[in-house]
Design a protein around this motif. Structure first.
Motif, short mmCIF file in Angstrom:
data_model
loop_
_atom_site.label_atom_id
_atom_site.label_comp_id
_atom_site.label_asym_id
_atom_site.label_seq_id
_atom_site.Cartn_x
_atom_site.Cartn_y
_atom_site.Cartn_z
N ILE A 28 -5.62 12.11 -0.49
CA ILE A 28 -5.71 10.70 -0.86
C ILE A 28 -4.60 10.37 -1.85
N CYS A 29 -3.96 9.23 -1.64
CA CYS A 29 -2.88 8.78 -2.52
C CYS A 29 -3.50 8.00 -3.68
N GLU A 30 -2.92 8.14 -4.87
CA GLU A 30 -3.48 7.44 -6.04
C GLU A 30 -3.55 5.94 -5.79
N TYR A 31 -2.60 5.42 -4.97
CA TYR A 31 -2.60 3.98 -4.72
C TYR A 31 -3.68 3.58 -3.72
N THR A 32 -4.08 4.50 -2.86
CA THR A 32 -5.21 4.21 -1.97
C THR A 32 -6.48 4.09 -2.81
N ALA A 33 -6.62 5.00 -3.76
CA ALA A 33 -7.78 4.94 -4.68
C ALA A 33 -7.71 3.67 -5.52
N LEU A 41 -1.30 -1.75 -6.58
CA LEU A 41 -1.04 -1.21 -5.24
C LEU A 41 0.36 -0.60 -5.20
N CYS A 42 0.66 0.13 -4.17
CA CYS A 42 1.95 0.84 -4.10
C CYS A 42 3.08 -0.13 -3.76
N TYR A 43 4.29 0.32 -3.96
CA TYR A 43 5.44 -0.57 -3.74
C TYR A 43 5.60 -0.95 -2.28
N LYS A 44 5.00 -0.15 -1.35
CA LYS A 44 5.10 -0.53 0.05
C LYS A 44 4.23 -1.75 0.37
N TYR A 45 3.26 -2.03 -0.48
CA TYR A 45 2.50 -3.27 -0.33
C TYR A 45 3.41 -4.45 -0.69
N GLY A 49 4.06 -5.10 2.86
CA GLY A 49 2.69 -5.58 3.14
C GLY A 49 1.72 -4.48 3.54
N ILE A 50 2.07 -3.21 3.29
CA ILE A 50 1.17 -2.09 3.62
C ILE A 50 -0.08 -2.15 2.74
N ARG A 51 -1.23 -2.18 3.36
CA ARG A 51 -2.48 -2.21 2.59
C ARG A 51 -2.76 -0.80 2.10
N SER A 52 -2.43 -0.54 0.87
CA SER A 52 -2.54 0.84 0.31
C SER A 52 -3.93 1.43 0.52
N TRP A 53 -4.99 0.59 0.45
CA TRP A 53 -6.35 1.13 0.54
C TRP A 53 -6.70 1.52 1.97
N GLN A 54 -5.89 1.10 2.94
CA GLN A 54 -6.16 1.48 4.33
C GLN A 54 -5.12 2.47 4.84
N CYS A 55 -4.50 3.23 3.91
CA CYS A 55 -3.40 4.13 4.25
C CYS A 55 -3.84 5.60 4.22
N ILE A 56 -3.47 6.34 5.27
CA ILE A 56 -3.67 7.79 5.29
C ILE A 56 -2.34 8.43 4.88
N GLN A 57 -2.38 9.32 3.89
CA GLN A 57 -1.18 10.09 3.51
C GLN A 57 -1.34 11.48 4.13
N GLY A 58 -0.48 11.80 5.11
CA GLY A 58 -0.71 13.04 5.84
C GLY A 58 0.57 13.71 6.30
N LYS A 133 -5.48 1.67 8.66
CA LYS A 133 -4.59 0.81 9.46
C LYS A 133 -3.15 1.26 9.36
N HIS A 134 -2.92 2.31 8.54
CA HIS A 134 -1.54 2.76 8.33
C HIS A 134 -1.54 4.25 8.03
N VAL A 135 -0.52 4.95 8.48
CA VAL A 135 -0.35 6.36 8.11
C VAL A 135 1.06 6.58 7.58
N ALA A 136 1.14 7.30 6.45
CA ALA A 136 2.43 7.69 5.89
C ALA A 136 2.60 9.18 6.14
N LEU A 137 3.46 9.53 7.09
CA LEU A 137 3.69 10.95 7.42
C LEU A 137 4.78 11.46 6.49
S1 SF4 Z 1 2.25 3.96 1.68
FE1 SF4 Z 1 0.32 5.06 1.51
S2 SF4 Z 1 0.88 7.16 0.84
FE2 SF4 Z 1 2.64 5.83 0.46
S3 SF4 Z 1 2.38 5.18 -1.70
FE3 SF4 Z 1 1.42 3.59 -0.36
S4 SF4 Z 1 -0.71 4.14 -0.24
FE4 SF4 Z 1 0.41 5.94 -0.99
#
Ligand code: SF4
Length: 341
Positions: A28-33, A41-45, A49-58, A133-137
């Motif tokens: 789990i990413c700190e920004y998802t929590a 939220l994370c800078y990708k939000y 527009g990445i919804r950090s709370w719906q992101c899988i970090q994998g 809704k999103h995955v960060a590989l």
């Molecule tokens: S995109 Fe996902 S893994 Fe990357 S910082 Fe945002 S919430 Fe974390």
């Protein structure tokens, strides 16, 4: 390698890694929590527009053929393991098993956050977090060592999950062969010239610089959203903006993320990495370096995220206008990597 060395697996589990099958993991990413708690939220939000709370970090592969000094992750060699042994997998897991495994493991991790959902908004976020809704590989290792990456991306897209794939630039052939392409494809930009690149990335493979330049060239030909992500360390690779500008022109990415290094995790091990707190650039220093890059490349200063000390450059007005991914339009063509090219 039949099985991942137990001692290494236990070390990583202590760091919060949850393994899926023989060679994949989520954490789990700190920004998802944060997202579930209604915090930053994370800078990708902010950028996309990445919804950090719906992101899988994998990741579907644990070993990496680089040993970047600024990497916050556990580098196997620093714990007595060889990256190529970790990736010498006899039988790679099936993409469907990995995708389903990652989604289920994410749901299992998220279920532990229900107690904190003490408002309607937090409860809504918690319920949404159970439907990624999103995955960060990009979790750890080099994901492109997984030989069925195209099929893996396709399985995520089929489930309406957008994909950010982060590659370290050592496998130019692999990125040219990707089909479908990810929603957004990243290559890390760690040095402006061969000497600085080798000093910063400490490659474990031959011809790393030549392969890296070939990967940047390959990136310029891809019809999807592309990004060069810089991690700048003072006293190491925060030098020679002209060299960086030449590489940016070679890759011609949609976006450039100019980010300051974070003195966290295993990067704090001064003995092994040689970095100190003073190696961390301020946001002001990152902003000034970005302005210089914009002057040298013609890219557009677009936005920034001060908590992460990162600035976004867009290639042109078209890329700038398309930077936010419209999730209400989730549909095969968008998720399957609609081009801004
Ligand atoms: S995109 Fe996902 S893994 Fe990357 S910082 Fe945002 S919430 Fe974390």
């Amino acid at each position: 390698m039949k099985q991942m060395p137990l001692e290494l697996k236990q070390k990583m589990q202590k760091q919060g890694y949850h393994f899926v099958g023989d060679h994949s993991a989520v954490k789990i990413c700190e920004y998802t929590a944060n997202g579930m708690r209604g915090k930053t939220l994370c800078y990708k939000y902010t950028f996309y527009g990445i919804r950090s709370w719906q992101c899988i970090q994998g990741t579907p592969a644990i070993g990496c053929d680089l040993g970047c000094t600024f990497c916050w992750r556990l580098i196997p060699e620093e714990h007595g393991y060889k990256w190529n042994e970790l990736n010498a997998v006899e039988k790679w897991d099936d993409p469907v098993m990995i995708v389903e495994g990652m989604i289920n493991e994410q749901r299992r991790i998220v279920s532990g956050y229900k107690h904190g959902a003490d408002t309607d908004q937090k409860m809504k976020r918690w319920e949404e977090a159970r439907m990624p809704k999103h995955v960060a590989l990009s979790l750890t290792g080099e994901p492109m060592f997984y030989p069925k990456m195209s099929a893996l991306l396709n399985e995520f897209h089929k489930r309406g999950i957008s994909t950010f794939l982060v590659h370290n630039g050592t496998l130019p052939e692999a990125i040219s062969a990707l089909n479908p392409l990810p929603t957004q494809l990243y290559i890390s930009l760690q040095g402006p010239d061969e000497e600085t690149y080798l000093k910063t990335t400490r490659p474990k493979v031959q011809n790393a610089w030549e392969r890296y330049r070939a990967a940047l060239k390959a990136l310029s030909a891809l019809k999807t959203r592309t990004v060069l992500r810089m991690t700048l360390v003072k006293g190491l690779n925060m030098v020679n903006p002209e060299g960086y500008a030449e590489l940016i022109k070679l890759a011609n990415p949609s976006y450039v993320e100019v980010k300051g290094f974070s003195f966290i995790g295993e990067a704090r091990n001064n003995e092994k990495r040689g970095l100190v707190m003073e190696s961390v650039p301020s946001h002001e220093e990152i902003r000034n370096f970005s302005k210089r890059l914009a002057e040298l490349t013609g890219y557009i200063l677009t936005t920034e995220h001060m908590p992460s000390r990162v600035v976004l450059l867009s290639r042109d007005e078209d890329a700038k206008s398309k930077r936010i991914i419209d999730f209400s339009k989730i549909g095969k063509e968008l998720i399957a990597g609609t081009s801004t090219n």
